[in-house]
Design an enzyme around this catalytic site. Structure first.
Site, PDB file in Angstrom:
ATOM      1  N   GLU A  65      -8.145  -3.210  -1.981  1.00  0.00           N
ATOM      2  CA  GLU A  65      -8.269  -1.961  -1.238  1.00  0.00           C
ATOM      3  C   GLU A  65      -7.329  -0.898  -1.817  1.00  0.00           C
ATOM      4  O   GLU A  65      -6.153  -1.178  -2.057  1.00  0.00           O
ATOM      5  CB  GLU A  65      -7.867  -2.274   0.191  1.00  0.00           C
ATOM      6  CG  GLU A  65      -8.087  -1.182   1.157  1.00  0.00           C
ATOM      7  CD  GLU A  65      -7.733  -1.679   2.549  1.00  0.00           C
ATOM      8  OE1 GLU A  65      -6.609  -1.430   2.980  1.00  0.00           O
ATOM      9  OE2 GLU A  65      -8.583  -2.328   3.180  1.00  0.00           O
ATOM     10  N   CYS A  78      -2.370   4.872  -1.996  1.00  0.00           N
ATOM     11  CA  CYS A  78      -1.737   3.681  -1.432  1.00  0.00           C
ATOM     12  C   CYS A  78      -2.340   2.478  -2.150  1.00  0.00           C
ATOM     13  O   CYS A  78      -3.529   2.216  -2.065  1.00  0.00           O
ATOM     14  CB  CYS A  78      -2.002   3.631   0.064  1.00  0.00           C
ATOM     15  SG  CYS A  78      -1.281   2.171   0.827  1.00  0.00           S
ATOM     16  N   CYS A  85      -1.847 -11.774   1.655  1.00  0.00           N
ATOM     17  CA  CYS A  85      -0.379 -11.808   1.676  1.00  0.00           C
ATOM     18  C   CYS A  85       0.056 -13.088   2.372  1.00  0.00           C
ATOM     19  O   CYS A  85      -0.546 -13.507   3.366  1.00  0.00           O
ATOM     20  CB  CYS A  85       0.162 -10.588   2.421  1.00  0.00           C
ATOM     21  SG  CYS A  85       1.973 -10.533   2.448  1.00  0.00           S
ATOM     22  N   CYS A  89       2.739 -11.435   8.753  1.00  0.00           N
ATOM     23  CA  CYS A  89       3.198 -10.577   9.858  1.00  0.00           C
ATOM     24  C   CYS A  89       2.066 -10.501  10.897  1.00  0.00           C
ATOM     25  O   CYS A  89       0.902 -10.289  10.546  1.00  0.00           O
ATOM     26  CB  CYS A  89       3.554  -9.188   9.349  1.00  0.00           C
ATOM     27  SG  CYS A  89       4.847  -9.234   8.100  1.00  0.00           S
ATOM     28  N   CYS A  92      -0.567  -7.509  11.165  1.00  0.00           N
ATOM     29  CA  CYS A  92      -1.106  -6.988   9.903  1.00  0.00           C
ATOM     30  C   CYS A  92      -2.397  -7.698   9.506  1.00  0.00           C
ATOM     31  O   CYS A  92      -2.446  -8.930   9.437  1.00  0.00           O
ATOM     32  CB  CYS A  92      -0.046  -7.156   8.818  1.00  0.00           C
ATOM     33  SG  CYS A  92      -0.657  -6.792   7.166  1.00  0.00           S
ATOM     34  N   CYS A 309      -3.303  -1.454   6.046  1.00  0.00           N
ATOM     35  CA  CYS A 309      -3.115  -2.767   5.458  1.00  0.00           C
ATOM     36  C   CYS A 309      -4.299  -3.754   5.490  1.00  0.00           C
ATOM     37  O   CYS A 309      -4.433  -4.555   6.418  1.00  0.00           O
ATOM     38  CB  CYS A 309      -1.949  -3.377   6.227  1.00  0.00           C
ATOM     39  SG  CYS A 309      -0.736  -4.099   5.173  1.00  0.00           S
TER      40      CYS A 309
HETATM   41  N1  SAH Z   1       4.163  -5.873   2.378  1.00  0.00           N
HETATM   42  C1  SAH Z   1       4.797  -4.615   2.387  1.00  0.00           C
HETATM   43  C2  SAH Z   1       3.878  -3.470   2.002  1.00  0.00           C
HETATM   44  C3  SAH Z   1       2.483  -3.514   2.552  1.00  0.00           C
HETATM   45  S1  SAH Z   1       2.353  -3.319   4.297  1.00  0.00           S
HETATM   46  C4  SAH Z   1       5.460  -4.351   3.723  1.00  0.00           C
HETATM   47  O1  SAH Z   1       5.250  -5.129   4.639  1.00  0.00           O
HETATM   48  O2  SAH Z   1       6.240  -3.405   3.792  1.00  0.00           O
HETATM   49  C5  SAH Z   1       2.644  -1.565   4.446  1.00  0.00           C
HETATM   50  C6  SAH Z   1       3.111  -1.129   5.809  1.00  0.00           C
HETATM   51  O3  SAH Z   1       2.048  -1.220   6.771  1.00  0.00           O
HETATM   52  C7  SAH Z   1       4.257  -1.953   6.370  1.00  0.00           C
HETATM   53  O4  SAH Z   1       5.265  -1.106   6.877  1.00  0.00           O
HETATM   54  C8  SAH Z   1       3.594  -2.733   7.478  1.00  0.00           C
HETATM   55  O5  SAH Z   1       4.514  -3.149   8.447  1.00  0.00           O
HETATM   56  C9  SAH Z   1       2.574  -1.723   7.974  1.00  0.00           C
HETATM   57  N2  SAH Z   1       1.502  -2.286   8.764  1.00  0.00           N
HETATM   58  C10 SAH Z   1       0.920  -3.492   8.663  1.00  0.00           C
HETATM   59  N3  SAH Z   1      -0.031  -3.660   9.599  1.00  0.00           N
HETATM   60  C11 SAH Z   1      -0.076  -2.517  10.320  1.00  0.00           C
HETATM   61  C12 SAH Z   1      -0.824  -2.082  11.437  1.00  0.00           C
HETATM   62  N4  SAH Z   1      -1.764  -2.853  11.997  1.00  0.00           N
HETATM   63  N5  SAH Z   1      -0.579  -0.861  11.940  1.00  0.00           N
HETATM   64  C13 SAH Z   1       0.358  -0.049  11.374  1.00  0.00           C
HETATM   65  N6  SAH Z   1       1.109  -0.397  10.312  1.00  0.00           N
HETATM   66  C14 SAH Z   1       0.913  -1.635   9.789  1.00  0.00           C
HETATM   67 FE1  SF4 Z   2       2.338  -8.889   4.053  1.00  0.00          FE
HETATM   68 FE2  SF4 Z   2       1.218  -7.312   5.874  1.00  0.00          FE
HETATM   69 FE3  SF4 Z   2       3.625  -8.378   6.319  1.00  0.00          FE
HETATM   70 FE4  SF4 Z   2       3.348  -6.433   4.483  1.00  0.00          FE
HETATM   71  S1  SF4 Z   2       3.004  -6.253   6.679  1.00  0.00           S
HETATM   72  S2  SF4 Z   2       4.477  -8.377   4.278  1.00  0.00           S
HETATM   73  S3  SF4 Z   2       1.291  -6.952   3.680  1.00  0.00           S
HETATM   74  S4  SF4 Z   2       1.708  -9.520   6.082  1.00  0.00           S
END
Ligand code: SAH
Ligand code: SF4
Length: 319
Positions: A65, A78, A85, A89, A92, A309
């Protein structure tokens, strides 16, 4: 040496078309390496064209993406660094999907080139790169840093390093490496909680790199690079939006040059948490204000087209 990706920007997609190069060199290049222009499997544009998300297919079929964000005069891309991943989290979409594979440096750069070409077709130019798409860049640090070097190299894409930001969930050895190799890019850290108990529930990798360790790495980073760190905080109702978390955050940030971004959740199917109320967000922001900590409040842009994400991937692959 000129990177192949640089030449692709000019609508030139095979070595034979690079007629400014000697024929022998073109033939040698064609035998040595492949130029790959990824097909777009799906594309979504928010009304007004503010955000556009493309799902690109890599040579092995992997789906990646990439998102274009238009904000004022800023044109940002982006970029994803992994397919899926491993960090898991909770909130995410990419984390919910699990880990598929790392992207190569070339596959990371080609996402930038893809967006550069789309912008060029409309007479626009790319201004910023954020490594905030699918995946954790510092768990694929070799390829990510090689890609960043190609982006900043004047013989590559020639983008200013300060216009590139890498977002990490807090991979401590990776942050140390960024401080050491100082490539001049910005760093964002997805903190989301100020106590280990709360953070562990949202961000499982916190068990491996707890907050004390993470903050020690951030202090080292800011001292060595003299650069401010962006702290990302997804404000979740009843989870991390209370004044108690805000106060612990203020204590932890003491003396650290930071900018805090309070972000609203883009809901995903796999997480039942809900965004904090505007009142809770404002109260949280007031605690930061009183402590003199610079902050902004923003919607995770792209919400209208599920550009958070990994969400397009999940939509396609689960539907
Ligand atoms: N793995 C890295 C970069 C990719 S995620 C990281 O975690 O920083 C990029 C950003 O999107 C991160 O700050 C993450 O916490 C946020 N993110 C993930 N899922 C999301 C969601 N459902 N709504 C808003 N932000 C989200
Ligand atoms: Fe991985 Fe999503 Fe957590 Fe970023 S926010 S580290 S992409 S699981």
């Amino acid at each position: 040496m000129t990177y192949a990706t640089d030449r692709m920007v000019g609508n030139c997609c095979n070595f034979e078309q690079m007629t400014d190069l000697p024929r022998a060199l073109r033939e040698w290049l064609a035998g040595e390496m492949a130029l790959y222009v990824p097909p777009v499997l799906a594309s979504q544009e928010a009304p007004g064209g503010e955000t556009r998300k493309d799902l690109l297919e890599m040579a092995d079929g992997a789906q990646v993406e990439v998102v274009l964000l238009r904000y004022g005069t800023r044109r940002s891309v982006c970029v994803s660094t992994q397919v899926g991943c491993a960090c898991g989290c909770l909130f995410c979409a990419t984390g919910q999907m699990g880990f598929v594979r790392d992207l190569s440096a070339g596959e990371i750069v080609l996402q930038v080139v893809h967006v550069q070409r789309a912008l060029a077709a409309q007479g626009e130019r790319l201004s910023n790169v954020v490594l905030m798409g699918m995946g954790e860049p510092l768990l694929n640090a070799d390829a990510t840093l090689a890609a960043v070097r190609r982006m900043v190299d004047p013989r590559g894409l020639g983008l200013p390093a300060r216009r590139i930001t890498l977002s990490t969930v807090g991979i401590v050895p990776g942050i140390a490496r960024l401080a050491e190799e100082d490539v001049g890019i910005g760093l964002a850290v997805s903190l989301h909680a100020a106590t280990d108990a709360v953070r562990e529930r949202l961000v499982p990798i916190n068990r491996r790199y707890p907050l004390d360790t993470l903050f020690a790495a951030l202090r080292e980073y800011t001292e060595r690079t003299q650069r401010r760190v962006m702290v990302e905080w997804l404000v979740l109702d009843g989870v991390n939006d209370g004044p108690e978390q805000a106060r612990v955050l203020v204590d932890r940030l003491n003396g650290l040059p930071v900018h805090v971004n309070l972000i609203r959740l883009n809901p995903t199917g796999g997480y039942e948490g809900i965004p904090a109320s505007s009142e809770a967000m404002e109260a949280f922001a007031r605690v930061l204000d009183r402590a003199g900590i610079p902050h902004t409040m923003r919607q995770r842009r792209g919400g209208a087209i599920q550009a958070g994400c990994g969400q397009l991937w999940v939509e396609r692959c689960s539907g």
